[in-house]
Scaffold this active site. Structure first.
Site, PDB file in Angstrom:
ATOM      1  N   LEU A 170       0.834  -1.211   0.000  1.00  0.00           N
ATOM      2  CA  LEU A 170       0.000   0.000   0.000  1.00  0.00           C
ATOM      3  C   LEU A 170       0.856   1.243   0.000  1.00  0.00           C
ATOM      4  O   LEU A 170       0.463   2.294  -0.475  1.00  0.00           O
ATOM      5  CB  LEU A 170      -0.906   0.014   1.232  1.00  0.00           C
TER       6      LEU A 170
ATOM      7  N   GLN B 243       4.973   3.062   1.504  1.00  0.00           N
ATOM      8  CA  GLN B 243       6.206   2.949   2.255  1.00  0.00           C
ATOM      9  C   GLN B 243       6.207   4.074   3.287  1.00  0.00           C
ATOM     10  O   GLN B 243       6.363   5.222   2.951  1.00  0.00           O
ATOM     11  CB  GLN B 243       7.391   3.078   1.288  1.00  0.00           C
ATOM     12  N   GLY B 244       5.947   3.721   4.534  1.00  0.00           N
ATOM     13  CA  GLY B 244       5.925   4.744   5.571  1.00  0.00           C
ATOM     14  C   GLY B 244       7.323   4.997   6.114  1.00  0.00           C
ATOM     15  O   GLY B 244       8.282   4.353   5.694  1.00  0.00           O
TER      16      GLY B 244
ATOM     17  N   PHE C  47       8.493   4.149   8.803  1.00  0.00           N
ATOM     18  CA  PHE C  47       9.001   3.084   9.663  1.00  0.00           C
ATOM     19  C   PHE C  47       9.058   1.740   8.955  1.00  0.00           C
ATOM     20  O   PHE C  47       9.420   0.745   9.553  1.00  0.00           O
ATOM     21  CB  PHE C  47       8.130   2.974  10.910  1.00  0.00           C
ATOM     22  N   GLY C  48       8.677   1.723   7.694  1.00  0.00           N
ATOM     23  CA  GLY C  48       8.706   0.477   6.949  1.00  0.00           C
ATOM     24  C   GLY C  48       7.533   0.367   6.011  1.00  0.00           C
ATOM     25  O   GLY C  48       6.620   1.196   6.044  1.00  0.00           O
TER      26      GLY C  48
ATOM     27  N   ASP D   5       5.732  13.273  13.237  1.00  0.00           N
ATOM     28  CA  ASP D   5       5.829  13.170  11.777  1.00  0.00           C
ATOM     29  C   ASP D   5       4.468  13.407  11.121  1.00  0.00           C
ATOM     30  O   ASP D   5       3.982  12.599  10.335  1.00  0.00           O
ATOM     31  CB  ASP D   5       6.404  11.804  11.377  1.00  0.00           C
TER      32      ASP D   5
END
Ligand SMILES: *[C@@H]1O[C@H](CO)[C@@H](O)[C@H](O)[C@H]1NC(C)=O
Ligand SMILES: *[C@@H]1O[C@H](CO)[C@@H](O)[C@H](O)[C@H]1NC(C)=O
Ligand SMILES: *[C@@H]1O[C@H](CO)[C@@H](O)[C@H](O)[C@H]1NC(C)=O
Ligand SMILES: *[C@@H]1O[C@H](CO)[C@@H](O)[C@H](O)[C@H]1NC(C)=O
Ligand SMILES: *[C@@H]1O[C@H](CO)[C@@H](O)[C@H](O)[C@H]1NC(C)=O
Ligand SMILES: *[C@@H]1O[C@H](CO)[C@@H](O)[C@H](O)[C@H]1NC(C)=O
Ligand SMILES: *[C@@H]1O[C@H](CO)[C@@H](O)[C@H](O)[C@H]1NC(C)=O
Ligand SMILES: *[C@@H]1O[C@H](CO)[C@@H](O)[C@H](O)[C@H]1NC(C)=O
Ligand SMILES: *[C@@H]1O[C@H](CO)[C@@H](O)[C@H](O)[C@H]1NC(C)=O
Ligand SMILES: *[C@@H]1O[C@H](CO)[C@@H](O)[C@H](O)[C@H]1NC(C)=O
Ligand SMILES: *[C@@H]1O[C@H](CO)[C@@H](O)[C@H](O)[C@H]1NC(C)=O
Length: 832
Positions: A537, A539-540, A542-543, A654
């Site tokens: 979905l 790429q944030g 944190f992963g 963030d």
């Protein structure tokens, strides 16, 4: 000019138009008979246009004036109901023309009423068109030419269209015979003389005039009202039997003919009557008598499932009666307390367990009637950990699909069926009774014991957590041993504290799941749920995040990277994040923590992240100002909760459009909260490395301690982006305007704040005053001096009252801020 005078002017204007043109006289009768004809939904082609104070816009192609005052005038054409958001219906609606008063009605919602609509499933835009074709169809197309609706008249050719004074839109052929009529295709309203035939539905409209959840229908053995779901649930029945009625009528009708009879209901003056229509005659089935003033009437199935009767009082529709009158306390309507809500004398509450555990939560604490949700969502994969919670003195509006059995088998049938959400058992004799499994639960009803005349048991399904992997698993590798012990310890500790505080030291299995806390999943379960992590979905920070499915529920699985810390911290953080529930925060459903993997399972948000919507190149299908304003308010509420209402203050660190997710109704929810702390946990409370995203970082990142005020700065940036629909830093812009904050400072100096808004369309012009207020609010949040920034709760308050801009005392102080000399923070160009 008042709307009424305007309307009269159109009428005069219309009368003077030669009959060959596409405008319609309104003297009796007023058929349109020049085929083919074509109308486009804009002011230039449709001269009967009006926009009312509340924003409703109408463009009528046919008007049937009723000067007498006892009935409204009807018009057929395009209508965009308040708050008009450029979504038009092609409809028949009532308007007030003439009558006793010539002044504009104060309240158009009670005057302008859509009595029939062609396209509730698909509202159309400006420049949509309606066409009366040569082959005899009336066709509605959207602005892009796509087919939205058609009469599909096969019995053509039609030669004209007429609007009868009853409000019936009629297509007729050369002989003057009706080929198609709107009365045969009711939407949510029946007018006097109109019928609902067997098999047809009256479907409620939701507040935005699209199709709602309820429908009324005539079946061969009764009149029923249903709430729509996978299995529709009936909340009203009035049964009849055509064969019996024929016998009782003592008419000479053969049983064959009686069997062929079809039923319908008609709204008549003074009654709602049901008839059986036979080839040679008709027979009355029942009568619901209604108040009967000497005026026009209509009956409408409304958003809340009530069927209401209105009468015309010369200027507007006035409420007369609740036709079905299901229940005077109004608890028997499926959505009166939302899903899972329990209604008691009109008050709503959530189901509770007797051990004091919180098993259900309100969707919105301030609006209990929106309903409840299970604190731990039901998961078919964990069906063996589901329990039935008994609900004493609770009943339901609908019992269907029953069979006879004993209570125990009834309950176990529900526990075995993943689709079963609740079960009711109605006792018949000592051991047997009727068993009802419910696949979906709308509002429940409380009753006073002894008042329903039978013994009923109600149970609702709740999800418990699976016990942590058992520590007696001696074959586990040495590495695996530590985790379960810790999990067990934490669970025991939490349970112990909880119980001690509740002073309820009862015997209990400490390994039982803790409701309300996120569910633990194994890596294998999540691998299967995400189909081996196949659909990414996004790429944030944190992963990566993957889409998955637990049973029928969509989920988003975040695989955390760079986790350097121990598992206790991870578990503790998960427990903290998992215990935070707010409608504007993305909910944590579960987690996985094993040797190599740390994953978080979140609710799935079908419309993705905000950046995809506000930075679109094609602005025509982006969000309207109203939607964007709601998103800003949602984000503010979510942040206010994190900062000020949680037991433990949470600074997000963030905030950016990529971390704001939108559900199917475009409600905004903040994601990734609590994670900064998880990753960067440090005893000293001082952040060891700069986190966040360039452009959104508050200036104090470079110098001093970080507080929640840093989030408020980032929020200010996000607001500017939402308002201006451009990125804060955009290298494709000409020099001097790549940085939105610098640009804004320039614009403030010359007093042209609104210039920062890209592609200023009608929508922007219409709301310019509010938009300027919102920009001022953003500027306040962007103060270089972090102590001068407002608290998030202040921001929420201002946004909620921004419509009435004058009264607020904050307005003046924000005006000062907007003078050019005030120090706006520059965007620090640092960090990753
Ligand atoms: C209706 O449309 C006509 C033609 O474009 C326009 O002149 C008129 O001003 C419109 N009426 C209103 C009330 O805006
Ligand atoms: C059309 O007319 C309405 C008034 O009926 C007016 O408010 C609106 O701005 C006009 N729209 C256009 C596109 O001209
Ligand atoms: C307008 O009428 C509707 C329906 O009759 C009512 O719900 C609403 O409160 C009224 N609005 C105002 C401003 O009076
Ligand atoms: C509608 O069509 C007219 C004429 O083709 C055009 O000038 C106008 O811009 C269109 N309006 C919209 C909102 O697309
Ligand atoms: C109208 O409201 C319903 C439910 O409230 C929603 O599902 C639908 O998307 C809305 N439609 C539009 C066009 O806003
Ligand atoms: C109607 O009544 C007849 C005779 O009493 C009976 O045979 C039939 O089953 C009934 N129909 C329904 C749908 O109840
Ligand atoms: C009933 O109708 C049948 C034919 O439809 C006729 O033969 C019979 O005489 C009629 N009976 C009465 C009592 O009218
Ligand atoms: C009943 O309907 C069937 C088919 O629709 C028709 O063939 C039959 O003649 C009808 N019977 C009577 C008695 O009207
Ligand atoms: C049904 O309602 C009508 C009014 O429309 C009335 O005249 C008639 O007497 C009523 N019939 C019964 C059986 O109640
Ligand atoms: C209870 O009802 C069931 C089914 O209706 C029947 O089979 C059974 O014999 C009844 N038991 C008693 C004790 O009456
Ligand atoms: C309800 O249950 C009670 C106790 O189990 C019993 O005494 C009573 O007869 C039952 N009532 C009905 C209507 O079955």
């Amino acid at each position: 000019m008042s709307w009424c005078e305007t309307m009269l002017l159109f009428l005069l204007f219309a009368l003077s138009i030669p009959p060959s043109s596409q405008a319609w006289s309104v003297d009796y009768p007023s058929p349109i008979s020049n085929v083919p004809s074509h109308w486009t939904n804009n002011n230039a082609t449709i001269p009967y246009n009006a926009t009312y104070a509340d924003g409703s816009t109408i463009r009528a192609i046919l008007v049937r004036q009723n000067p007498a005052g006892y009935a409204p005038s009807f018009a057929c054409g395009f209508i965009c109901a308040a708050p008009c958001d450029r979504a038009f219906l092609f409809a028949v609606f009532s308007v007030s023309i003439g009558g006793s008063s010539t002044s504009a009605p104060a309240n158009t919602t009670a005057t302008l009423r859509v009595v029939w609509a062609a396209n509730r499933h698909h509202p159309v835009k400006e420049n949509a068109s309606v066409q009366l074709t040569k082959d005899g169809n009336l066709i509605l197309r959207d602005f892009d030419g796509s087919l939205v609706w058609s009469t599909n008249t096969l019995r053509g050719p039609i030669v004209g269209v007429n609007l009868a004074d009853t409000g019936n839109l009629i297509l007729f052929d050369v002989m003057g015979k009706t080929v198609w009529e709107s009365f045969e295709h009711p939407t949510d309203t029946l007018l006097i003389g109109q019928s609902l035939r067997q098999g047809k539905r009256l479907t409620s409209a939701s507040s935005n005039l699209t199709q709602g959840q309820f429908y009324l229908t005539v079946l061969d053995h009764g009149l029923y009202a249903f709430v729509d779901a996978d299995t529709p649930q009936s909340y009203y029945q009035k049964r009849f039997n055509v064969t019996d009625a024929v016998v009782q009528s003592k008419m000479n009708i053969s049983s064959d003919e009686a069997k062929n009879g079809t039923a319908y209901i008609s709204l008549l003056r003074g009654s709602l009557s049901a008839f059986a229509s036979l080839s040679s005659t008709r027979i009355k089935l029942f009568n619901i008598s209604l108040p009967w003033p000497s005026s026009a009437q209509l009956m409408s199935l409304e958003e809340d499932g009530h069927l209401r009767l209105y009468g015309w009082n010369g200027l507007s529709w006035k409420y007369l009666a609740d036709v079905l009158n299901v229940d005077p306390e109004e608890c028997a309507y499926p959505t009166v307390c939302g899903e899972y809500g329990i209604c008691s004398e009109g008050q709503c509450s959530c189901p509770t367990g007797n051990s004091g555990d919180i098993l259900f939560r309100q969707l919105d604490n301030r609006q209990p009637n929106l309903g409840c949700f299970p604190a731990t969502p039901l998961s078919c994969d964990l069906i063996q950990h589901q329990r039935l919670l008994p609900l004493p003195d609770v009943t339901y509006f609908n019992f269907a699909h029953d069979w006879t059995t004993d209570e125990e088998s009834c309950m176990s049938a529900c526990l075995k069926a993943c689709s079963c959400k609740a079960v009711f058992f109605r006792q018949q004799n000592d051991s047997y009774g009727s068993c009802y499994l419910m696949p979906k639960i709308f509002s429940l009803m409380h009753y006073e014991p002894g008042t329903i005349g039978y013994n009923l048991s109600a149970y609702i399904k709740v999800q418990m957590l699976p016990p942590p992997p058992s520590s007696k698993g001696l074959n586990a590798t040495a590495y695996h041993v530590g985790v379960p012990v810790l999990v067990v310890l934490i669970c025991v500790l939490l349970l112990f504290i909880k119980r001690a505080m509740a002073k309820r030291m009862q015997e209990d299995d400490p390994f039982k799941g803790i409701p309300g806390m996120p569910t633990r999943f194994s890596y294998k379960q999540l691998k299967e749920a995400t189909n081996n992590f196949s659909k990414k979905l996004g790429q944030g920070g944190f992963g990566p995040v993957y889409e998955g499915k637990l049973g029928s529920v969509k989920i988003a699985v975040k695989c955390l990277q760079d986790i350097g810390h121990g598992k206790e911290e991870f578990m503790a953080e998960v427990m903290t994040i998992g215990s935070i529930h707010h409608i504007n925060l993305v909910r944590l459903i579960g987690y996985c923590s094993d040797k190599l993997h740390r994953l978080l399972v979140y609710e799935h948000m079908s419309n993705g992240s905000l950046d995809k919507w506000i930075f679109r190149k094609n602005q025509s299908d982006s969000l309207s100002w109203t939607s964007r304003y709601r998103i800003i308010l949602d984000v503010a509420k979510g942040l206010a909760y994190l900062h000020e209402e949680c037991r433990q203050k949470i600074v997000h660190l963030d905030i950016k459009p990529g971390n704001i997710l939108l559900d199917d109704k475009f409600n905004a929810k903040i994601s990734d909260f609590g994670l900064a702390k998880l990753i960067d946990r440090d005893q000293s409370q001082v952040m060891t490395k700069v986190r966040g995203t360039r452009g959104y970082l508050a200036p104090e990142w470079l110098t001093s301690t970080i507080t929640e005020k840093a989030d408020i700065y980032s929020f200010g940036v996000v607001v500017l982006e939402i308002v201006s629909r451009r990125k804060i830093l955009d290298d494709t812009k000409p020099e001097g305007s790549t940085n939105l904050i610098n640009l804004l400072q320039e614009k403030i100096k010359i007093g042209q704040v609104l210039d920062i808004v890209e592609n200023q369309n009608e929508d922007v012009q219409l709301h310019r005053a509010v938009i300027i207020e919102v920009i001022k609010l953003a500027v306040w949040c962007l103060q270089r001096e972090c102590t001068k920034r407002p608290a998030m709760s202040q921001v929420v308050k201002i946004l909620e009252s921004a419509m009435d801009t004058e009264a607020s005392s904050e307005t003046t102080s924000r005006d000062d801020i907007c003078d050019a000399s005030s120090p706006l923070s520059p965007v620090p160009v640092s960090a990753r």
